[in-house]
Design a protein around this motif. Sequence first.
Motif, short mmCIF file in Angstrom:
data_model
loop_
_atom_site.label_atom_id
_atom_site.label_comp_id
_atom_site.label_asym_id
_atom_site.label_seq_id
_atom_site.Cartn_x
_atom_site.Cartn_y
_atom_site.Cartn_z
N GLY A 141 0.71 -1.28 -0.04
CA GLY A 141 -0.07 0.03 0.11
C GLY A 141 0.83 1.18 0.01
O GLY A 141 0.29 2.42 0.25
N ASN A 142 1.94 1.23 -0.21
CA ASN A 142 3.22 2.29 -0.26
C ASN A 142 2.85 3.17 -1.48
O ASN A 142 3.23 2.47 -2.65
N THR A 143 2.52 4.28 -1.83
CA THR A 143 2.39 5.13 -2.73
C THR A 143 3.45 5.30 -3.63
O THR A 143 3.28 5.19 -4.82
N SER A 144 4.68 5.26 -2.96
CA SER A 144 5.94 5.33 -3.67
C SER A 144 6.22 4.14 -4.49
O SER A 144 6.98 4.05 -5.54
N VAL A 145 5.88 2.96 -4.15
CA VAL A 145 5.71 1.58 -4.67
C VAL A 145 4.96 1.55 -6.09
O VAL A 145 5.16 1.08 -6.99
N THR A 146 3.72 2.03 -5.69
CA THR A 146 2.72 1.77 -6.46
C THR A 146 2.20 2.83 -7.43
O THR A 146 1.45 2.82 -8.38
N GLU A 147 3.22 3.91 -7.46
CA GLU A 147 3.00 5.09 -8.36
C GLU A 147 2.92 4.49 -10.01
O GLU A 147 3.50 3.42 -10.37
N PRO A 148 2.35 5.23 -10.82
CA PRO A 148 2.15 4.75 -12.20
C PRO A 148 3.43 4.32 -13.09
O PRO A 148 3.12 3.50 -13.84
N THR A 149 4.25 4.96 -12.80
CA THR A 149 5.51 4.71 -13.72
C THR A 149 6.38 3.42 -13.09
O THR A 149 7.36 2.72 -14.10
N GLY A 150 6.48 3.22 -11.77
CA GLY A 150 7.40 2.28 -11.48
C GLY A 150 8.78 2.73 -11.16
O GLY A 150 9.71 1.90 -10.72
N ILE A 151 9.34 3.98 -11.62
CA ILE A 151 10.40 4.59 -11.52
C ILE A 151 11.08 4.53 -9.97
O ILE A 151 12.03 4.04 -9.91
N ASN A 152 10.01 4.87 -8.83
CA ASN A 152 10.73 5.09 -7.71
C ASN A 152 11.21 3.79 -6.99
O ASN A 152 12.26 3.75 -6.48
N ALA A 153 10.44 2.64 -7.14
CA ALA A 153 10.88 1.33 -6.94
C ALA A 153 11.97 0.83 -7.61
O ALA A 153 13.07 0.43 -7.02
N ILE A 154 12.10 1.26 -8.76
CA ILE A 154 13.31 0.54 -9.68
C ILE A 154 14.68 1.21 -9.24
O ILE A 154 15.66 0.61 -8.88
N ARG A 155 14.45 2.81 -8.96
CA ARG A 155 15.44 3.52 -8.47
C ARG A 155 15.92 3.18 -7.02
O ARG A 155 17.21 3.11 -6.81
N SER A 156 15.09 2.74 -6.32
CA SER A 156 15.49 2.44 -5.08
C SER A 156 16.18 1.10 -4.74
O SER A 156 17.05 0.94 -4.24
N VAL A 157 15.68 0.05 -5.63
CA VAL A 157 16.36 -1.07 -5.57
C VAL A 157 17.78 -1.09 -6.33
O VAL A 157 18.68 -1.62 -5.78
N LEU A 158 18.05 -0.28 -7.19
CA LEU A 158 19.33 0.04 -8.05
C LEU A 158 20.31 0.89 -7.23
O LEU A 158 21.47 0.39 -6.87
N LEU A 159 19.66 1.93 -6.65
CA LEU A 159 20.42 2.79 -5.88
C LEU A 159 20.26 2.70 -4.70
O LEU A 159 21.12 3.50 -3.76
N GLY A 160 19.31 2.16 -3.89
CA GLY A 160 19.22 2.12 -2.61
C GLY A 160 18.28 3.22 -2.06
O GLY A 160 17.83 4.28 -2.75
N GLY A 161 17.83 3.24 -0.78
CA GLY A 161 16.92 4.35 -0.18
C GLY A 161 17.58 4.98 0.89
O GLY A 161 17.95 4.01 1.87
N PHE A 162 17.46 6.04 0.93
CA PHE A 162 18.36 7.06 2.11
C PHE A 162 17.17 7.84 2.46
O PHE A 162 17.20 9.20 2.00
N ALA A 163 16.85 7.72 3.77
CA ALA A 163 15.99 8.60 4.51
C ALA A 163 16.83 9.66 4.92
O ALA A 163 17.86 9.64 5.16
N PRO A 164 16.12 11.10 4.97
CA PRO A 164 16.78 12.04 5.75
C PRO A 164 17.03 12.06 7.12
O PRO A 164 16.30 11.61 8.02
N ALA A 165 18.26 12.37 7.45
CA ALA A 165 18.69 12.61 8.78
C ALA A 165 17.93 14.02 9.52
O ALA A 165 18.12 14.90 8.99
N THR A 166 17.14 13.77 10.30
CA THR A 166 16.43 14.93 10.73
C THR A 166 16.30 15.00 12.41
O THR A 166 16.91 14.04 13.10
N ALA A 167 16.11 16.04 13.00
CA ALA A 167 16.09 16.23 14.37
C ALA A 167 15.29 15.01 15.19
O ALA A 167 15.49 14.64 16.15
#
Length: 428
Positions: free
Chosen positions: A350-376
């Motif tokens: 149910g993650n919108t970044s996974v199911t968005e129409p193009t598939g770009i986000n999931a492809i790039r995350s698998v290829l390049l990794g996923g790096f969440a921001p460091a925040t306070a």
Amino acid sequence: MKLWRRGWWLLVLLAIVVLGWRYVGRDDRQASSPVQREADVAALQDPALIARGEYLATVGDCAACHTARDGQRYAGGRSLGTPFGDVPAPNITPDPETGIGQWSFDDFWNALHQGKGRQGELLYPVFSYTSFTKVSRDDALTIFAYLKSLPPVQRPDTALGLEFPYNVRSSLVAWRALYFKPGEYRPDPAKSEQWNRGAYLVQGLGHCNECHTTRDALGGIEQGRHLTGGQIPQLDWYAPDLSTQPGGGLDGWRTQDIVDLLKTGQSTRGSAFGPMADVVRKSTQYMTGADLQAVASYLQSLPPRVQPAPAPFTPAAGREHGGKLYAQRCADCHGQDGNGVAGVYPPLNGNTSVTEPTGINAIRSVLLGGFAPATAGNPKPYSMPPFAQQLNDEDVAAVVSYIRQSWSNRASAATPENVGRFRNTPVD
């Protein structure tokens, strides 16, 4: 026929340029009165106003574009990529020669509100004046006061990277006629104060529409598609639809989910990756709780979307291969059920970044990794390692297709061709 069309477009362009020179030559700025100018000058020295301006400049994420990698803050030098070439972000420190040291507030207001430079020249819309026009004059004054308080940095602009005809500023006359209507935000009296504050931030200073809406072949935001999601030009990430209603990209997100993501980069419904991680790190984490609640209130009022038809499933052999790869590479963190671990590993189900129409986000995350921001609020986020070296294009397509079509997900399959296209795309 192609030559005829090309000749016709050249004639149209020539007419635009000729008319544009006449148009650009006019200075139709509305000058403020002497009394107003004196009040503006006095306000520039007010510490409280400067502090407010720093906050609003942060909300607007101005430094993201106007700071080069490893460069001095707000001193420009970063080239902003567009489908038509690169446009350099200018120096907006108060240096009198290369920055805005000689600018008056009227000049600054005219840039935000009318999309025109100090000499009346038309600004390229990579500077989001299509959104910034909604910023109030009072807020613009505080931002200007803050920028004027910065240490001046001498850094000349880099060369414009546009080719003919895009380097002819007067040709923007036609573009502006199609896509730009200046005007400050006007509150909706039928809505609450909180909703109006959220609408003002999202539509104006936050300029969310600039990424979260599709653009046409001329680079203009498509009318009637407000915040319905879109591929970000040149960055090859998909900014999702922001409606929380049925069919929306944030379907089912609560107010707290939105606030958490913008404040910490992580919520129970997903994490910020790609360009959005930078937005959270540099901008939204510093927003007040009241402003974050206001943004959430506005996003939750966006209308439902048309439900897309379920995509056909990947053939059994490909699905079996993708499932094995998921079990080997992904399940330890994201779970066999795809629900992740709350506050640690984001869900894929149910993650919108996974199911968005193009598939770009999931492809790039698998290829390049996923790096969440460091925040306070989340100073040591967990990151996802890249798999570009371990998995070939067929493997990545298989595991991404499996993720996009498992559990409650019903998105289209990824293809090896698309994986190959994005394999060597730069991160920034």
